[in-house]
Design a protein around this motif. Structure first.
Motif, mmCIF file in Angstrom:
data_model
loop_
_atom_site.group_PDB
_atom_site.id
_atom_site.type_symbol
_atom_site.label_atom_id
_atom_site.label_comp_id
_atom_site.label_asym_id
_atom_site.label_seq_id
_atom_site.Cartn_x
_atom_site.Cartn_y
_atom_site.Cartn_z
ATOM 1 N N PHE A 141 0.866 -1.176 0.000
ATOM 2 C CA PHE A 141 0.000 0.000 0.000
ATOM 3 C C PHE A 141 0.902 1.224 0.000
ATOM 4 N N ASP A 142 0.653 2.148 -0.942
ATOM 5 C CA ASP A 142 1.607 3.222 -1.179
ATOM 6 C C ASP A 142 0.861 4.543 -1.395
ATOM 7 N N ASP A 143 1.128 5.531 -0.521
ATOM 8 C CA ASP A 143 0.468 6.834 -0.627
ATOM 9 C C ASP A 143 0.881 7.604 -1.873
ATOM 10 N N ARG A 144 1.925 7.167 -2.547
ATOM 11 C CA ARG A 144 2.346 7.858 -3.762
ATOM 12 C C ARG A 144 1.421 7.559 -4.945
ATOM 13 N N VAL A 145 0.565 6.566 -4.804
ATOM 14 C CA VAL A 145 -0.466 6.303 -5.818
ATOM 15 C C VAL A 145 -1.722 7.053 -5.376
ATOM 16 N N LYS A 146 -1.972 8.189 -6.017
ATOM 17 C CA LYS A 146 -3.064 9.074 -5.631
ATOM 18 C C LYS A 146 -4.316 8.752 -6.443
ATOM 19 N N VAL A 147 -5.394 8.470 -5.748
ATOM 20 C CA VAL A 147 -6.693 8.252 -6.387
ATOM 21 C C VAL A 147 -7.649 9.295 -5.831
ATOM 22 N N ARG A 148 -8.191 10.123 -6.714
ATOM 23 C CA ARG A 148 -9.081 11.200 -6.280
ATOM 24 C C ARG A 148 -10.465 10.986 -6.880
ATOM 25 N N GLY A 149 -11.477 11.144 -6.034
ATOM 26 C CA GLY A 149 -12.856 11.008 -6.474
ATOM 27 C C GLY A 149 -13.763 11.688 -5.475
ATOM 28 N N PRO A 150 -15.058 11.809 -5.763
ATOM 29 C CA PRO A 150 -15.983 12.468 -4.837
ATOM 30 C C PRO A 150 -16.228 11.610 -3.601
#
Length: 263
Positions: free
Chosen positions: A50-59
């Protein structure tokens, strides 16, 4: 043996089960019970972090479950070969697979959400490790089991396969702020993107797209699946300015071809 028996007695008298501290989600940050199966389905025995550098943005809440906007960016990782986007609680989990090639490891799109769920992206680096990030999107649901607007009114046949695109001189990605020359490409393909989960309407969707430059070199490759929204729009980012004369080519799962020039 005596120590183990004493420990069991202590647990029993305290009202706790020996498995009370076990995590059935396998360490998932969202505590999703689907995660162990997802890990096996998408990654097999490959290493996963699990890596915070992979950013997933959604509502936080999807008001329209048939058109949920999502953006993925993994610019903090080097040597990314593939990005995969999937949804834990969708009846069809895999949304798309993206090979950046000459593009940045970022993609924006809209998809159909059946119920509240973690939405995840996994970036595979050259060393074979999958780096996973995600976001939780709440929704009233039902996006995968309802026919789209063009399917309902019958207009889809008149526009099927039409494609267009536009180049932008800058990228709105926050992660691209360190790349002042970054640019964006947005493409749209007219297609009903049927999931196959609506009675009497078989699965019918764009399954392959590729962007090529004026010399025919492939800049990026995208495989999309049934959960992508009707008449899909995709956004891609590049580390520098992209010259015009691009070509968008692809196909759907019925063999219909897509071919459009982008100036």
């Amino acid at each position: 043996m005596l120590c183990r028996r004493a420990a069991l007695i202590l647990l029993a008298t305290s009202g706790l089960s020996p498995l009370a501290h076990a995590d059935p989600s396998g360490g998932d940050p969202f505590r999703s019970l689907q995660w162990p199966d997802l890990r096996r389905e998408f990654f097999g025995n490959a290493p996963v972090v699990f890596d915070d550098r992979v950013k997933v943005r959604g509502p936080a809440f999807a008001e329209d479950p048939m058109n949920v906007p999502i953006s993925v960016a993994a610019l903090g990782l080097a040597e990314i070969e593939t990005l995969v986007v999937f949804v834990d609680r969708n009846p069809i989990r895999k949304v798309l697979e993206f090979e950046p090639r000459a593009a940045l490891a970022s993609v924006g799109f809209r998809f159909k959400l059946e119920q509240a769920s973690p939405v995840r992206a996994a970036a595979k680096t050259r060393d074979g490790v999958w780096h996973v990030g995600g976001t939780l999107v709440d929704s009233a649901g039902g996006g995968c089991t309802v026919a789209g607007a063009t399917r309902k009114d019958g207009s889809w046949a008149a526009t099927l396969g039409r494609a267009s695109g536009k180049l932008f001189a800058s990228s709105p990605l926050p992660e691209a702020s360190s790349l002042p020359g970054a640019s964006r490409l947005r493409v749209m393909v007219m297609h009903p993107m049927d999931t196959g989960l609506v009675g009497g309407i078989p699965a019918f969707y764009v399954n392959r797209l590729s962007v090529r430059d004026a010399q025919g070199r492939e800049l990026l490759r995208l495989s999309s699946f049934e959960p992508v929204s009707e008449n899909p729009v995709f956004s891609f980012d590049f580390p520098g300015r992209v010259a015009g004369g691009l070509r968008l080519v692809g196909s759907d799962n019925n063999g219909n071809r897509i071919d459009s020039h982008i100036e």
